[in-house]
Scaffold this active site. Structure first.
Site, PDB file in Angstrom:
ATOM      1  N   ASP A  88       0.847  -1.202   0.000  1.00 61.19           N
ATOM      2  CA  ASP A  88       0.000   0.000   0.000  1.00 61.19           C
ATOM      3  C   ASP A  88       0.875   1.243   0.000  1.00 61.19           C
ATOM      4  O   ASP A  88       2.048   1.195   0.389  1.00 61.19           O
ATOM      5  CB  ASP A  88      -0.957   0.012   1.200  1.00 61.19           C
ATOM      6  CG  ASP A  88      -0.253   0.136   2.550  1.00 61.19           C
ATOM      7  OD1 ASP A  88       0.800  -0.512   2.731  1.00 61.19           O
ATOM      8  OD2 ASP A  88      -0.747   0.874   3.425  1.00 61.19           O
ATOM      9  N   GLU A 153       0.016  -0.884   5.864  1.00 63.24           N
ATOM     10  CA  GLU A 153       1.080  -0.311   6.682  1.00 63.24           C
ATOM     11  C   GLU A 153       0.893   1.186   6.886  1.00 63.24           C
ATOM     12  O   GLU A 153       1.095   1.714   7.978  1.00 63.24           O
ATOM     13  CB  GLU A 153       2.462  -0.585   6.063  1.00 63.24           C
ATOM     14  CG  GLU A 153       3.623  -0.385   7.026  1.00 63.24           C
ATOM     15  CD  GLU A 153       4.120   1.049   7.152  1.00 63.24           C
ATOM     16  OE1 GLU A 153       4.840   1.347   8.110  1.00 63.24           O
ATOM     17  OE2 GLU A 153       3.779   1.886   6.286  1.00 63.24           O
TER      18      GLU A 153
HETATM   19  N1  BES Z   1       8.627   3.414   5.489  1.00 62.92           N
HETATM   20  C1  BES Z   1       8.001   4.233   6.452  1.00 62.92           C
HETATM   21  C2  BES Z   1       8.749   4.333   7.747  1.00 62.92           C
HETATM   22  C3  BES Z   1      10.057   5.029   7.675  1.00 62.92           C
HETATM   23  C4  BES Z   1      10.267   6.112   6.895  1.00 62.92           C
HETATM   24  C5  BES Z   1      11.058   4.571   8.449  1.00 62.92           C
HETATM   25  C6  BES Z   1      11.491   6.736   6.858  1.00 62.92           C
HETATM   26  C7  BES Z   1      12.264   5.200   8.424  1.00 62.92           C
HETATM   27  C8  BES Z   1      12.493   6.275   7.612  1.00 62.92           C
HETATM   28  C9  BES Z   1       6.619   3.715   6.757  1.00 62.92           C
HETATM   29  O1  BES Z   1       5.957   3.274   5.622  1.00 62.92           O
HETATM   30  C10 BES Z   1       5.816   4.841   7.367  1.00 62.92           C
HETATM   31  O2  BES Z   1       5.624   5.827   6.740  1.00 62.92           O
HETATM   32  N2  BES Z   1       5.368   4.690   8.586  1.00 62.92           N
HETATM   33  C11 BES Z   1       4.508   5.632   9.234  1.00 62.92           C
HETATM   34  C12 BES Z   1       3.835   4.891  10.334  1.00 62.92           C
HETATM   35  C13 BES Z   1       2.424   5.270  10.585  1.00 62.92           C
HETATM   36  C14 BES Z   1       1.560   5.372   9.373  1.00 62.92           C
HETATM   37  C15 BES Z   1       1.799   4.385  11.642  1.00 62.92           C
HETATM   38  C16 BES Z   1       5.290   6.813   9.785  1.00 62.92           C
HETATM   39  O3  BES Z   1       6.449   6.688  10.199  1.00 62.92           O
HETATM   40  O4  BES Z   1       4.728   7.909   9.781  1.00 62.92           O
HETATM   41 MN    MN Z   2       5.328   5.293   4.535  1.00 59.75          MN
END
Ligand code: BES
Ligand code: MN
Length: 456
Positions: A88, A153
């Protein structure tokens, strides 16, 4: 492995064509109008897992978006690795700021541009293709592998969290290590393993003043304006040292370990360059900490959106009835999400004057994590990325969150390898998201080498 590596290098262009197909599916999990595209995307992933030689490929229906699973368990007495990713993506808006269409992938200057190119389609596709390449050239794998690619996710993985708690599913996902590429390289061309993620507590607060919008001339001066009050409230959430004012906010924060402080120094982060790259004269943050410490080891509070009143073209004289702010807090070990949410709620209520009413809503969240790096699988991953990039692997933490990581560690009792392949400058969650082809290529090699290193 040499034939596999040669094969991968010869097939990069084919892989990119397939990745483009993947990127053309607008699998936005947050918006209901993309539900069919999400379904289509789960079928696309299932097809790719089958093509890679996975057995028992299955699409699990959930309350929201499907989970895709596939396995190959033919390596007797060898470890099992669970490869996790998400198909997603975040919404593409604001569309007008994209140079090419978000769901029409385009390659420019050695980068592939599209929503999801980095986060996370580009990064999970690396592992699907690496596994396929090994399978095709050696008729099997040196490790057992299970793939789990989810579709929620970006909305906090609600279904997967439930899925993981079920006993049978836990058996299905049982493994010796989890491998995830959904984070970042420290810098372009620098092999990186991440051993920490921040957690998240996402809140919404709404202030209501008068029971309807009012003429700002007839009523202004007699009623509190919820936008004015919201601005005052938000400004009180930090003190002059950039510290969050919520009581007990820092109480459980674990200090960075000695080895980390040394490690951060070794990474030689260039703060001036960082500021320049993002167009500011000066960085901002909690006093007394370096930028890397602020990003990786300290909790934060940020307003993500604020709205209310008249925001269209021209001027409308109005004293609005409501104002809303979305506020996220990034958490670090050992802060407890529930406690933080409670303290936040109490604090903002105490800052609200009687002239307005406040409503506080908890949105999604996730726990922070620091992963011990001594595990055999993590050591193997460090050797693999070093070989692929031709440099020594560095260890970093991340400022972002992947809430399911803690759940994997808790429910499966397995270490998690965060083999970040993106770059922080690649505009994830923002217009013109892209992924460097160089990272794609080195990621493929890292994955191939990982299979060899971890099977030793
Ligand atoms: N891939 C990201 C997380 C991420 C981004 C880790 C950059 C390290 C560096 C993930 O898909 C994401 O965006 N996670 C969200 C979590 C939330 C939607 C619960 C975030 O970090 O905002
Ligand atoms: Mn993300």
């Amino acid at each position: 492995m040499e034939t596999v590596v040669k094969y991968v290098k010869e097939n990069i262009d084919n892989y990119l064509e397939e990745l483009k197909e993947y990127l053309r599916i607008p699998s936005v999990s947050a918006l209901p109008e993309y539900k069919e595209d999400i379904k289509k995307c789960s079928e696309f992933v299932a097809g790719k897992l089958k093509a890679a030689g996975m057995k028992k490929v299955k699409i699990f229906k959930t309350d929201k978006h499907p989970l895709v699973y596939g396995e190959w368990l033919g390596a007797k007495d060898k470890p099992t690795v669970l490869i996790y990713g998400h198909y997603d993506v975040q919404p593409a808006d604001p569309i007008e700021l994209w140079k090419s269409q978000p769901f029409e992938p385009e390659i420019r200057n050695g980068k592939i541009y599209a929503r999801g190119a980095n986060d996370n389609k580009g990064q999970n596709f690396v592992h699907i293709k690496a596994v396929e390449a090994i399978m095709k050239n050696s008729g099997g794998l040196p490790l057992n592998v299970k793939f789990l690619i989810e579709g929620e996710e970006e909305i906090g993985s609600p279904s997967l969290e439930t899925f993981l708690k079920n006993k049978e599913n836990k058996k299905l996902l049982k493994c010796d290590a989890v491998l995830i590429s959904d984070t970042s390289l420290y810098a372009k061309g620098v092999p990186t393993l991440n051993y920490g993620l921040r957690g998240l507590a996402y809140m919404e607060i709404e202030l209501t003043g008068p029971n309807r919008d009012l003429h700002s001339g007839s009523f202004g001066g007699a009623f509190a304006n919820p936008i004015n009050e919201l601005a005052k409230l938000i400004s009180k959430l930090h003190d002059k040292n950039g510290r969050v004012t919520i009581p007990n906010f820092y109480k459980d924060v674990q200090k960075a370990a000695k080895f980390e402080k040394d490690n951060f120094k070794k990474l030689k982060f260039d703060e001036a360059k960082f500021a320049r790259e993002y167009g500011v004269k000066e960085l901002y943050g909690e006093k007394g900490y370096s930028t890397l410490e602020r990003l990786w080891t300290r909790p934060t509070l940020d307003c993500n959106g604020i709205y209310g009143g008249y925001t269209e073209e021209g001027a409308k004289t109005v004293l609005p009835s409501k104002a809303t702010a979305k506020i996220s807090m990034r958490l670090v070990p050992n802060q407890d999400m529930k406690t933080i949410v409670k303290e936040f709620t109490k604090h903002v209520k105490s800052l609200t004057p009687n002239s307005v009413k406040i409503k506080v809503r908890e949105m999604h969240g996730g726990a922070p994590v620091v992963i011990p790096i001594e595990h055999r699988a993590i050591r193997a991953a460090a050797r693999a990325t070093s070989r692929a990039f031709g440099k020594e692997t560095v260890f970093t933490r991340e400022g972002g969150s992947i809430p399911i990581v803690v759940e994997f560690m808790k429910e499966l009792k397995s270490p998690v390898i965060l083999m970040g392949l993106g770059l922080d400058s690649e505009n994830i969650h923002s217009p013109n998201e892209h992924f460097h082809l160089d990272s794609f290529k080195k990621g493929l090699l890292s994955s191939v080498y990982f299979f060899e290193e971890y099977s030793k």
